[in-house]
Scaffold this motif. Structure first.
Motif, PDB file in Angstrom:
ATOM      1  N   ILE A  22      -5.663 -10.455  -4.528  1.00 44.04           N
ATOM      2  CA  ILE A  22      -4.651 -10.600  -3.479  1.00 44.04           C
ATOM      3  C   ILE A  22      -3.381  -9.848  -3.853  1.00 44.04           C
ATOM      4  O   ILE A  22      -2.767  -9.190  -3.012  1.00 44.04           O
ATOM      5  CB  ILE A  22      -4.358 -12.093  -3.202  1.00 44.04           C
ATOM      6  CG1 ILE A  22      -5.596 -12.752  -2.595  1.00 44.04           C
ATOM      7  CG2 ILE A  22      -3.160 -12.255  -2.280  1.00 44.04           C
ATOM      8  CD1 ILE A  22      -5.547 -14.269  -2.593  1.00 44.04           C
ATOM      9  N   LYS A  23      -2.998  -9.907  -5.137  1.00 48.65           N
ATOM     10  CA  LYS A  23      -1.804  -9.175  -5.575  1.00 48.65           C
ATOM     11  C   LYS A  23      -1.979  -7.670  -5.328  1.00 48.65           C
ATOM     12  O   LYS A  23      -1.055  -7.004  -4.856  1.00 48.65           O
ATOM     13  CB  LYS A  23      -1.512  -9.429  -7.050  1.00 48.65           C
ATOM     14  CG  LYS A  23      -0.320  -8.640  -7.548  1.00 48.65           C
ATOM     15  CD  LYS A  23      -0.005  -8.895  -8.994  1.00 48.65           C
ATOM     16  CE  LYS A  23       1.192  -8.029  -9.383  1.00 48.65           C
ATOM     17  NZ  LYS A  23       1.766  -8.395 -10.639  1.00 48.65           N
ATOM     18  N   THR A  24      -3.152  -7.150  -5.631  1.00 49.95           N
ATOM     19  CA  THR A  24      -3.417  -5.727  -5.405  1.00 49.95           C
ATOM     20  C   THR A  24      -3.262  -5.386  -3.923  1.00 49.95           C
ATOM     21  O   THR A  24      -2.641  -4.384  -3.566  1.00 49.95           O
ATOM     22  CB  THR A  24      -4.822  -5.354  -5.890  1.00 49.95           C
ATOM     23  OG1 THR A  24      -4.939  -5.694  -7.281  1.00 49.95           O
ATOM     24  CG2 THR A  24      -5.092  -3.873  -5.714  1.00 49.95           C
ATOM     25  N   LEU A  25      -3.794  -6.232  -3.053  1.00 49.72           N
ATOM     26  CA  LEU A  25      -3.663  -5.999  -1.612  1.00 49.72           C
ATOM     27  C   LEU A  25      -2.218  -6.124  -1.157  1.00 49.72           C
ATOM     28  O   LEU A  25      -1.740  -5.324  -0.341  1.00 49.72           O
ATOM     29  CB  LEU A  25      -4.561  -6.961  -0.841  1.00 49.72           C
ATOM     30  CG  LEU A  25      -6.059  -6.787  -1.095  1.00 49.72           C
ATOM     31  CD1 LEU A  25      -6.846  -7.899  -0.417  1.00 49.72           C
ATOM     32  CD2 LEU A  25      -6.532  -5.423  -0.642  1.00 49.72           C
ATOM     33  N   GLU A  26      -1.502  -7.095  -1.692  1.00 55.75           N
ATOM     34  CA  GLU A  26      -0.089  -7.273  -1.343  1.00 55.75           C
ATOM     35  C   GLU A  26       0.745  -6.071  -1.788  1.00 55.75           C
ATOM     36  O   GLU A  26       1.671  -5.658  -1.090  1.00 55.75           O
ATOM     37  CB  GLU A  26       0.465  -8.556  -1.962  1.00 55.75           C
ATOM     38  CG  GLU A  26      -0.033  -9.818  -1.293  1.00 55.75           C
ATOM     39  CD  GLU A  26       0.421  -9.927   0.150  1.00 55.75           C
ATOM     40  OE1 GLU A  26       1.634  -9.845   0.426  1.00 55.75           O
ATOM     41  OE2 GLU A  26      -0.450 -10.082   1.023  1.00 55.75           O
ATOM     42  N   GLU A  27       0.415  -5.511  -2.947  1.00 56.83           N
ATOM     43  CA  GLU A  27       1.117  -4.301  -3.397  1.00 56.83           C
ATOM     44  C   GLU A  27       0.904  -3.170  -2.400  1.00 56.83           C
ATOM     45  O   GLU A  27       1.830  -2.413  -2.105  1.00 56.83           O
ATOM     46  CB  GLU A  27       0.640  -3.901  -4.794  1.00 56.83           C
ATOM     47  CG  GLU A  27       1.099  -4.851  -5.866  1.00 56.83           C
ATOM     48  CD  GLU A  27       0.454  -4.629  -7.223  1.00 56.83           C
ATOM     49  OE1 GLU A  27       0.994  -5.149  -8.204  1.00 56.83           O
ATOM     50  OE2 GLU A  27      -0.601  -3.960  -7.301  1.00 56.83           O
ATOM     51  N   GLY A  28      -0.302  -3.081  -1.856  1.00 55.74           N
ATOM     52  CA  GLY A  28      -0.592  -2.075  -0.830  1.00 55.74           C
ATOM     53  C   GLY A  28       0.166  -2.332   0.460  1.00 55.74           C
ATOM     54  O   GLY A  28       0.598  -1.398   1.136  1.00 55.74           O
ATOM     55  N   ARG A  29       0.339  -3.600   0.806  1.00 50.79           N
ATOM     56  CA  ARG A  29       1.131  -3.940   1.999  1.00 50.79           C
ATOM     57  C   ARG A  29       2.559  -3.467   1.834  1.00 50.79           C
ATOM     58  O   ARG A  29       3.146  -2.880   2.737  1.00 50.79           O
ATOM     59  CB  ARG A  29       1.119  -5.461   2.248  1.00 50.79           C
ATOM     60  CG  ARG A  29      -0.113  -5.978   2.918  1.00 50.79           C
ATOM     61  CD  ARG A  29      -0.161  -7.496   3.114  1.00 50.79           C
ATOM     62  NE  ARG A  29       1.069  -8.236   2.990  1.00 50.79           N
ATOM     63  CZ  ARG A  29       1.900  -8.518   4.009  1.00 50.79           C
ATOM     64  NH1 ARG A  29       1.652  -8.073   5.209  1.00 50.79           N
ATOM     65  NH2 ARG A  29       2.985  -9.246   3.809  1.00 50.79           N
ATOM     66  N   LYS A  30       3.132  -3.710   0.655  1.00 51.51           N
ATOM     67  CA  LYS A  30       4.534  -3.347   0.422  1.00 51.51           C
ATOM     68  C   LYS A  30       4.718  -1.837   0.279  1.00 51.51           C
ATOM     69  O   LYS A  30       5.639  -1.267   0.829  1.00 51.51           O
ATOM     70  CB  LYS A  30       5.058  -4.067  -0.812  1.00 51.51           C
ATOM     71  CG  LYS A  30       5.159  -5.568  -0.590  1.00 51.51           C
ATOM     72  CD  LYS A  30       6.177  -6.188  -1.496  1.00 51.51           C
ATOM     73  CE  LYS A  30       6.259  -7.674  -1.320  1.00 51.51           C
ATOM     74  NZ  LYS A  30       6.873  -8.110  -0.104  1.00 51.51           N
ATOM     75  N   LYS A  31       3.831  -1.202  -0.467  1.00 56.94           N
ATOM     76  CA  LYS A  31       4.002   0.226  -0.749  1.00 56.94           C
ATOM     77  C   LYS A  31       3.599   1.133   0.416  1.00 56.94           C
ATOM     78  O   LYS A  31       4.260   2.128   0.690  1.00 56.94           O
ATOM     79  CB  LYS A  31       3.191   0.607  -1.990  1.00 56.94           C
ATOM     80  CG  LYS A  31       3.369   2.038  -2.416  1.00 56.94           C
ATOM     81  CD  LYS A  31       2.692   2.327  -3.734  1.00 56.94           C
ATOM     82  CE  LYS A  31       2.944   3.755  -4.171  1.00 56.94           C
ATOM     83  NZ  LYS A  31       2.355   4.037  -5.483  1.00 56.94           N
ATOM     84  N   TYR A  32       2.500   0.777   1.092  1.00 51.69           N
ATOM     85  CA  TYR A  32       1.938   1.665   2.113  1.00 51.69           C
ATOM     86  C   TYR A  32       2.018   1.117   3.544  1.00 51.69           C
ATOM     87  O   TYR A  32       1.702   1.823   4.485  1.00 51.69           O
ATOM     88  CB  TYR A  32       0.464   1.959   1.810  1.00 51.69           C
ATOM     89  CG  TYR A  32       0.226   2.595   0.477  1.00 51.69           C
ATOM     90  CD1 TYR A  32       0.542   3.930   0.252  1.00 51.69           C
ATOM     91  CD2 TYR A  32      -0.332   1.866  -0.577  1.00 51.69           C
ATOM     92  CE1 TYR A  32       0.304   4.529  -0.973  1.00 51.69           C
ATOM     93  CE2 TYR A  32      -0.576   2.455  -1.801  1.00 51.69           C
ATOM     94  CZ  TYR A  32      -0.256   3.785  -1.998  1.00 51.69           C
ATOM     95  OH  TYR A  32      -0.494   4.364  -3.214  1.00 51.69           O
TER      96      TYR A  32
END
Length: 111
Positions: free
Chosen positions: A77-87
């Protein structure tokens, strides 16, 4: 409208889950001890030609039972959340997900 009611109920349930699990704070959580450097199972490699973030899943790096399932879920989930914030993943763009199966087999599969 039944569809609107179901949608609203789903959004409320998701909001509650995000609050209960502290998902908005997850990107600041240090989970580096879960994956050795260079041994990450999930990571972004930038964007493709259509400007979608490319998320790699290296199945050969997965060792069943090595990580508590709840912590593993937090890592994903953290990996996906990082993608939400960055991209802007999920709101502005979709992801291109590449499953790298090179070197993986039954030893990497959860029961």
């Amino acid at each position: 409208d039944v569809t609107e009611q179901k949608t609203w109920a789903s959004l409320q349930a998701t909001s509650k889950w995000r609050k209960d699990e502290k998902i908005d704070d997850l990107v600041n959580e240090d989970l580096s001890e879960l994956m050795p450097e260079g041994g990450e199972e999930f990571y972004y490699t930038g964007t493709d030609q259509q400007n979608r973030p490319v998320l790699i899943y290296r199945s050969c790096a997965h060792t069943p039972g090595r990580i508590d399932p709840n912590m593993y879920n937090r890592y994903v989930i953290k990996t996906l959340e990082e993608g939400r914030k960055k991209y802007g993943l999920g709101s502005r763009v979709q992801a291109a997900v590449v499953v790298d199966r090179v070197g993986s087999g039954m030893k990497n599969q959860d029961p």
